[in-house]
Design a protein around this motif. Structure first.
Motif, PDB file in Angstrom:
ATOM      1  N   GLY A 264       4.773  18.487  -1.902  1.00  0.00           N
ATOM      2  CA  GLY A 264       4.643  17.257  -1.245  1.00  0.00           C
ATOM      3  C   GLY A 264       4.739  16.176  -1.385  1.00  0.00           C
ATOM      4  O   GLY A 264       5.276  15.063  -0.567  1.00  0.00           O
ATOM      5  N   LEU A 265       5.306  15.801  -2.746  1.00  0.00           N
ATOM      6  CA  LEU A 265       6.306  14.617  -2.531  1.00  0.00           C
ATOM      7  C   LEU A 265       7.540  14.662  -1.567  1.00  0.00           C
ATOM      8  O   LEU A 265       7.715  13.527  -0.482  1.00  0.00           O
ATOM      9  N   VAL A 266       7.997  15.518  -1.028  1.00  0.00           N
ATOM     10  CA  VAL A 266       8.868  15.404   0.196  1.00  0.00           C
ATOM     11  C   VAL A 266       7.961  15.207   1.233  1.00  0.00           C
ATOM     12  O   VAL A 266       8.692  14.471   2.162  1.00  0.00           O
ATOM     13  N   ALA A 267       7.161  15.793   1.702  1.00  0.00           N
ATOM     14  CA  ALA A 267       6.709  15.541   2.789  1.00  0.00           C
ATOM     15  C   ALA A 267       6.055  14.289   2.947  1.00  0.00           C
ATOM     16  O   ALA A 267       5.494  13.168   3.779  1.00  0.00           O
ATOM     17  N   GLU A 268       5.727  13.685   1.720  1.00  0.00           N
ATOM     18  CA  GLU A 268       5.165  12.051   1.194  1.00  0.00           C
ATOM     19  C   GLU A 268       6.198  11.385   2.284  1.00  0.00           C
ATOM     20  O   GLU A 268       5.811   9.537   2.270  1.00  0.00           O
ATOM     21  N   MET A 269       7.437  11.164   1.026  1.00  0.00           N
ATOM     22  CA  MET A 269       8.452  10.895   1.663  1.00  0.00           C
ATOM     23  C   MET A 269       8.768  10.359   3.312  1.00  0.00           C
ATOM     24  O   MET A 269       9.418   9.566   4.105  1.00  0.00           O
ATOM     25  N   SER A 270       8.628  11.879   3.680  1.00  0.00           N
ATOM     26  CA  SER A 270       8.934  11.908   5.707  1.00  0.00           C
ATOM     27  C   SER A 270       8.027  11.284   5.708  1.00  0.00           C
ATOM     28  O   SER A 270       8.658  11.355   7.570  1.00  0.00           O
ATOM     29  N   ARG A 271       6.681  11.063   5.840  1.00  0.00           N
ATOM     30  CA  ARG A 271       5.630  10.392   6.629  1.00  0.00           C
ATOM     31  C   ARG A 271       5.329   8.756   6.248  1.00  0.00           C
ATOM     32  O   ARG A 271       5.294   8.275   6.730  1.00  0.00           O
TER      33      ARG A 271
ATOM     34  N   GLY B 239       1.122  -0.921   0.093  1.00  0.00           N
ATOM     35  CA  GLY B 239      -0.257   0.118   0.150  1.00  0.00           C
ATOM     36  C   GLY B 239       0.647   1.267  -0.411  1.00  0.00           C
ATOM     37  O   GLY B 239       0.091   2.112   0.234  1.00  0.00           O
ATOM     38  N   LYS B 240       2.224   1.058  -0.938  1.00  0.00           N
ATOM     39  CA  LYS B 240       2.855   2.478  -0.600  1.00  0.00           C
ATOM     40  C   LYS B 240       2.677   2.833  -2.106  1.00  0.00           C
ATOM     41  O   LYS B 240       2.604   2.749  -2.642  1.00  0.00           O
ATOM     42  N   LYS B 241       3.233   4.493  -1.499  1.00  0.00           N
ATOM     43  CA  LYS B 241       3.295   5.340  -2.806  1.00  0.00           C
ATOM     44  C   LYS B 241       4.730   5.085  -3.824  1.00  0.00           C
ATOM     45  O   LYS B 241       5.478   4.763  -3.148  1.00  0.00           O
ATOM     46  N   ILE B 242       4.478   4.553  -5.362  1.00  0.00           N
ATOM     47  CA  ILE B 242       5.437   5.102  -6.182  1.00  0.00           C
ATOM     48  C   ILE B 242       5.549   5.833  -6.799  1.00  0.00           C
ATOM     49  O   ILE B 242       4.092   6.259  -7.588  1.00  0.00           O
ATOM     50  N   ARG B 243       7.131   6.610  -7.099  1.00  0.00           N
ATOM     51  CA  ARG B 243       6.799   8.356  -7.467  1.00  0.00           C
ATOM     52  C   ARG B 243       8.264   8.268  -8.304  1.00  0.00           C
ATOM     53  O   ARG B 243       9.125   7.610  -8.523  1.00  0.00           O
TER      54      ARG B 243
ATOM     55  N   GLU C 191       5.820   7.051   3.411  1.00  0.00           N
ATOM     56  CA  GLU C 191       4.216   7.283   2.361  1.00  0.00           C
ATOM     57  C   GLU C 191       4.816   6.690   1.850  1.00  0.00           C
ATOM     58  O   GLU C 191       3.878   5.830   1.073  1.00  0.00           O
ATOM     59  N   VAL C 192       5.751   6.428   1.206  1.00  0.00           N
ATOM     60  CA  VAL C 192       6.191   6.318  -0.414  1.00  0.00           C
ATOM     61  C   VAL C 192       7.481   5.297  -0.550  1.00  0.00           C
ATOM     62  O   VAL C 192       8.479   4.870   0.766  1.00  0.00           O
ATOM     63  N   GLY C 193       6.865   3.809  -1.134  1.00  0.00           N
ATOM     64  CA  GLY C 193       8.318   2.762  -0.771  1.00  0.00           C
ATOM     65  C   GLY C 193       9.370   2.776  -1.970  1.00  0.00           C
ATOM     66  O   GLY C 193      10.160   2.031  -1.559  1.00  0.00           O
ATOM     67  N   ALA C 194       8.493   4.285  -3.160  1.00  0.00           N
ATOM     68  CA  ALA C 194       9.648   3.193  -4.186  1.00  0.00           C
ATOM     69  C   ALA C 194       9.080   4.214  -5.107  1.00  0.00           C
ATOM     70  O   ALA C 194       8.633   4.953  -5.518  1.00  0.00           O
ATOM     71  N   VAL C 195      11.265   5.044  -5.137  1.00  0.00           N
ATOM     72  CA  VAL C 195      10.692   6.314  -5.825  1.00  0.00           C
ATOM     73  C   VAL C 195      12.264   6.101  -6.781  1.00  0.00           C
ATOM     74  O   VAL C 195      13.263   5.670  -6.590  1.00  0.00           O
ATOM     75  N   LEU C 196      11.612   6.482  -8.298  1.00  0.00           N
ATOM     76  CA  LEU C 196      12.832   6.811  -9.088  1.00  0.00           C
ATOM     77  C   LEU C 196      12.812   8.217 -10.055  1.00  0.00           C
ATOM     78  O   LEU C 196      12.614   8.700 -10.248  1.00  0.00           O
ATOM     79  N   PHE C 197      13.973   8.393 -10.503  1.00  0.00           N
ATOM     80  CA  PHE C 197      14.432   9.670 -10.602  1.00  0.00           C
ATOM     81  C   PHE C 197      15.019  10.054 -12.322  1.00  0.00           C
ATOM     82  O   PHE C 197      15.573   8.888 -12.319  1.00  0.00           O
ATOM     83  N   LEU C 198      14.579  10.532 -13.053  1.00  0.00           N
ATOM     84  CA  LEU C 198      14.941  10.016 -14.436  1.00  0.00           C
ATOM     85  C   LEU C 198      15.187  11.893 -14.607  1.00  0.00           C
ATOM     86  O   LEU C 198      14.452  12.609 -14.521  1.00  0.00           O
ATOM     87  N   ASN C 199      16.446  11.940 -15.116  1.00  0.00           N
ATOM     88  CA  ASN C 199      16.956  12.817 -15.545  1.00  0.00           C
ATOM     89  C   ASN C 199      16.499  14.439 -14.281  1.00  0.00           C
ATOM     90  O   ASN C 199      15.944  15.781 -14.914  1.00  0.00           O
ATOM     91  N   SER C 200      16.840  13.663 -13.125  1.00  0.00           N
ATOM     92  CA  SER C 200      16.490  14.607 -12.076  1.00  0.00           C
ATOM     93  C   SER C 200      17.512  14.782 -11.323  1.00  0.00           C
ATOM     94  O   SER C 200      18.407  13.464 -11.060  1.00  0.00           O
TER      95      SER C 200
END
Length: 1011
Positions: A400-407, A179-183, A409-418
């Motif tokens: 908002g993403l930073v806040a989600e990760m701090s809480r 139930g975690k978010k993927i960003r 809530e994010v299970g996986a994050v992928l960085f594309l050209n960033s």
């Protein structure tokens, strides 16, 4: 009427400092290293006379031999089976796309070596910027990872794609099941095919979402258009349709949105063709720091950052008759007066005016929308119906993403050209939040600041190895196709996403082709092969509609006033993008690091820019190191650069520096200014307050500007548009008269007579021609220390001259220096300077070995294997455009951040010899291109046509400021240009008969309304 303007290249020349006098009276800042040569030979100059003469003879012989050494041995492997499309010695061209702009990629024997604009791009065929020209070097960057990697303890360890795929798919499944978010955190994605891939990925993993984040944001404009007109878009600006342009801190000729496109539009109303039709736009610039756009303005008004908002309110009130509060500019009476004049001119030019602003504040941009609506800009100079898709980042979503990760809530994050660990507004908060994410995957091609904090690096292709597409504007699509097989064991990010999504089609080429054949091609009636050949597809543009503005501006004015008031404490700091580094993504590109900033002429560093008078108030001098501390506690130590034109009470620092994990060329160059960026009112803000404290240390910046002097001779010619209308030859100096005394015989040029014309009214000083020349002609990068020693190797430089009108022609230097406030209101002229290919070339007469000679078609040639490096020719050149090759840059460990490896040397142009140590170099007018054009015409059994041959600098120029051709053809474009009344020749009074004509700088400073 004779002008009282004084011109100077930099404050050293203006103040005539002892160091400047010493260095510029000495033609050669450093002598030839004869002592080193003798010592290396086991000899010493401290010897009796007989032995010294013996040693001297050996020493000179050694230098001569060093200068004449043979070209380094190059190993070649013949084709076992030659590819059908490759003919050795003949280039191939492929269409592709760079940052949404359609380009041509020149390859030789299968390796890309040069970028050119695509002539099929229509209205978007507008040259290339410095980044595009330099981008070919990134393909051969040895700092990149060679294979995918798992990261342990911050160290990347190579692995296989099978292990990467197994790890990532497992982590994504775990996040989805838990139930975690993927960003997916990406810079703006304007590729239709990439968006389709992400859609398939989201179908497989419904918890996934794309978060678009741009290091330098335009969310303020996008959100303002949503609030004003219900269209969350970045408009298409039409500078070519504007008779009057008013800019508030928008560097639209440099880094703002699409500099090369806007430059092409802007100069179309200001170049020699436009002037011959008695037409010229007018441009007023309000800004705190001197920008490239500000240097080109007809009228430039320095304003503090805290005055920008009130100035816009005052302009709105003056145009509409409104009474919004907060429109007071305090003591800036100059700005107040100009605002009132500008308001009347904008009303007079209704429908043909344009107001732009570089602020990322939503309220400020809403007010700009209201002004443009009031002057009828929508539907003419501003197009909301065919918007720009180059930037679509959403600052609030990223926050908002930073806040989600701090809480958690994010299970996986992928960085594309960033790379937000480096360039996020609050990188520490982001880094702390990232540590709470179980799975972190980067698509970076190197172990950069963000990638080293990830678990896996699925290295992406360089764009020259990739398939893809781009949609930069509504209805305008460009294709990306590979020009070389993947150099390392990389895999395109889109293919990785398809693999992890278990998509039915995992081959990204097939995916792109199917996507085009299903969606784009039927609408335009083209076949896939035709798209690859043409490179672009353009749909019929929608009719741009007019928009009315109905929002109440009370809350907007209050917000602007509060933001402005907050900036009045301490020193007002502006962080900005400069031309070479932009947001820092290409910081490991040595061509860009050594490209002089067009305004400051600094290379290899950023700095704190301060106004001369304000620096005196702070008790700091140029090159003093100061501590700049922001209100958030972040501080950096940077050297001071005294910058004429900087607003009092303000400072400016360039972004894009201070990288720590980018590669040998870019690591630890300058300091990171991104932490000064704040998040307020839903967007990132690039203005803040700081304190500046001297440290007592000094640090010499590597500048290219004041390495030479014209000793007060008149090399810049200017006139106003009003004077030009009365007399097209105004300002050229024609009629002043001087006698010619010839020491040379005259010769006919029966074949071709190659010459050039440069329009100073079109040249913006952007520097793309410098990088294009570097890449085309294998010009080495020498590094910071050698630039400090005045040893840069650029064959073309762009001289920047400051000036202001003195009250009389005999103002003493002491009085000029005392009036530091005059330096706030300087005007600037940019002048490209390269070998003038003089018919009476003074370099030729002093060469003892005939290494430099004149050709029958008007060119000044260099025979490198004859040159023994006496440097007499450089001494005798009045234009100071010859360069002495101090080192074997290709094989010297001091330059191993550039070309001192066989892999990076693949970028070299095989048509141009790489020069060995000890010879003179200078512009050859791309002789290889001239010969290539002649050969092509001969093979096709036809005469050479005008336009068959274009110089590298000419082709890159977005402003079309450079025209090259045959003066023997009266119908050639260069012949027509040289017949212009505005043509003059630099230092023509010394009768060297240069082959390059310049057109006077014309400024449209005459207002058409009364104050």
């Amino acid at each position: 009427m004779e002008s009282n303007k004084k011109y100077w290249k930099g404050l050293e020349e203006y103040n005539n400092t002892p160091d400047f006098v010493k260095n510029n009276k000495n033609e050669f800042a450093e002598p030839l290293p004869i002592e080193d040569v003798l010592n290396e030979a086991g000899l010493s100059t401290v010897t009796p006379r007989r032995d010294f003469l013996k040693a001297l003879g050996f020493g000179l012989g050694a230098v001569t031999l060093a200068a004449c050494q043979s070209t380094p041995l190059k190993k070649s492997i013949p084709y076992l089976v030659k590819p059908e499309e490759v003919t050795p010695g003949i280039p191939n061209y492929y269409t592709s796309s760079f940052n949404g702009q359609s380009i041509l990629v020149k390859t030789r024997e299968g390796r890309p070596i040069k970028i050119e604009p695509n002539p099929n791009a229509g209205q978007f065929n507008c040259g290339t910027d410095a980044r595009a020209q330099a981008s070919v070097l990134d393909l051969y960057d040895v700092s990149k990872l060679k294979a995918p990697a798992m990261v342990k303890g911050g160290q990347a360890e190579e692995t296989t794609w099978a292990k990467i795929d197994s790890f990532v798919k497992g982590e994504l499944a775990k996040a989805q099941a838990g139930g975690k978010k993927i960003r997916i955190v990406a810079s703006t994605v304007n590729s239709p095919s990439t968006n389709a891939v992400i859609a398939q990925f989201v179908t497989k993993y419904p918890a996934a979402k794309l978060v678009q984040y741009d290091a330098v944001s335009y969310t303020g404009i996008i959100q303002a258009n949503q609030n004003s007109f219900g269209k969350a878009v970045l408009p298409k600006y039409n500078f070519d349709k504007a008779d009057l342009i008013v800019s508030f801190s928008a560097d639209f000729l440099g880094t703002w949105i699409s500099g090369e496109e806007f430059t092409s539009q802007y100069t179309a109303n200001r170049n020699y063709k436009s002037l011959e039709n008695k037409k010229m736009s007018r441009h007023i610039q309000f800004e705190s720091g001197m920008s490239l756009t500000g240097t080109n303005a007809d009228t430039r008004v320095p304003v503090k950052l805290s005055e920008e908002g009130p100035a816009l309110i005052a302009l709105y009130n003056a145009i509409t008759g409104g009474a919004l509060p907060g429109g007071t500019l305090g003591n800036n009476t100059t700005a107040d007066k100009v605002i009132k004049l500008v308001a009347k001119e904008l009303l007079q030019a209704k429908g043909k005016g344009l107001v732009v602003c570089g602020s990322n504040d939503v309220s400020t941009q809403i007010l700009v929308n209201a002004i443009n609506a009031a002057i009828g800009s929508y539907g003419t100079t501003i197009d909301l119906d065919n918007p720009c898709y180059l930037y679509a980042g959403n600052d609030a979503e990223f926050n908002g993403l930073v806040a989600e990760m701090s809480r958690g809530e994010v299970g996986a994050v992928l960085f594309l050209n960033s790379n937000p660990v480096y360039d996020a507004a609050n990188a520490k908060a982001f880094t702390d939040a990232l540590a709470k994410v179980p799975a972190k995957i980067s698509f970076s091609d190197r172990a950069d600041e963000t990638a080293t904090l990830c678990d896996a690096i699925a290295i992406n292709h360089n764009y020259l190895e990739s398939w893809g597409d781009a949609n930069a504007y509504e209805g305008y699509y460009s294709i990306v196709q590979p020009t070389i097989n993947p150099v390392f064991n990389s895999r395109q990010a889109e293919e990785s996403l398809l693999t992890w999504a278990d998509a039915p089609v995992k081959d990204y080429y097939q995916f792109v082709r199917s996507n085009w054949e299903a969606k784009m091609l039927p609408a335009v009636g083209l076949k896939w092969e035709e798209v690859l050949d043409k490179g672009v597809v353009t749909a019929t543009a929608k009719t741009a509609g007019a928009y009315s503005f109905t929002l109440s501006l009370g809350a907007v004015a209050t917000s602007i006033a509060n933001s402005s008031k907050a900036l009045t404490k301490d020193v007002e700091l502006q962080v900005y993008e400069n031309i070479p580094m932009r947001d820092g993504k290409n910081a490991n590109n040595a061509f860009l690091q050594e490209l002089p900033d067009p305004v400051s002429k600094v290379t290899w560093d950023n700095f704190v820019a301060l106004a001369p008078k304000y620096a005196e108030k702070l008790k700091v001098k140029e090159f003093d190191v100061v501590t700049v501390k922001g209100s958030n506690g972040y501080s950096v130590d940077l050297p001071v650069l005294i910058q004429p034109g900087q607003a009092q009470g303000t400072a400016s620092i360039a972004l894009g520096y201070g990288r720590t994990k980018v590669g040998k060329a870019g690591n630890d160059v300058g300091k990171n200014a991104f932490p000064f960026v704040s998040f307020a009112n839903g967007t990132f803000q690039y203005a803040t307050t700081v304190t500046i404290t001297p440290t007592g240390a000094t640090y010499e910046l590597a500048q290219t500007q004041t390495h030479h002097s014209f000793e007060g001779r008149n090399v810049i010619r200017e006139a106003t548009f009003k004077e030009y209308l009365k007399d097209p030859a105004a300002g050229t100096g024609k009629g002043e008269g001087h006698k010619d005394y010839d020491l040379w015989d005259q010769y006919e040029k029966p074949g071709n007579n190659w010459v050039m014309a440069i329009d100073l009214n079109a040249c913006t000083g952007c520097g793309s021609c410098i990088v294009a020349c570097n890449v085309e002609n294998n010009i080495p990068v020498v590094g910071r220390d050698e630039v400090r020693r005045r040893r840069e190797m650029h064959w073309i430089r762009i001289d920047r001259y400051y000036s202001y009108e003195t009250p009389t022609g005999d103002v003493t230097r002491e009085k000029e220096i005392a009036k530091l406030e005059d330096l706030d209101h300087v005007s600037v002229v940019h002048q490209p300077m390269l070998c003038q290919h003089c018919d009476h070339a003074p370099c030729e007469t002093v060469c003892p070995v005939l290494a430099t000679v004149h050709s029958s078609d008007g060119l000044n040639h260099m025979a490198y294997n004859r040159c023994v490096g006496t440097r007499y020719c450089a001494n005798n050149c009045p234009y100071k455009v010859r360069r002495f090759n101090w080192f074997n840059y290709w094989n010297d460990s001091r330059f191993d951040n550039y070309l001192n490896n066989e892999f990076t040397q693949l970028v070299l142009n095989p048509d141009v010899t790489t020069r060995s140590r000890g010879v003179m170099e200078k512009c050859s007018m791309c002789i290889q291109r001239i010969q290539g054009g002649k050969l092509q015409a001969k093979m096709e059994k036809r005469p050479l046509k005008d336009g068959d041959i274009k110089m590298a600098c000419q082709e890159a120029c977005s402003a079309n400021a450079i025209v090259f051709g045959d003066a023997n053809d009266p119908n050639s474009e260069v012949s027509k240009a040289l017949r212009s009344e505005r043509i003059y020749y630099v230092l023509e009074e010394i009768n060297v008969k240069p082959g390059i004509g310049y057109m006077t700088k014309i400024r449209n400073t005459d207002t058409t309304v009364q104050a």
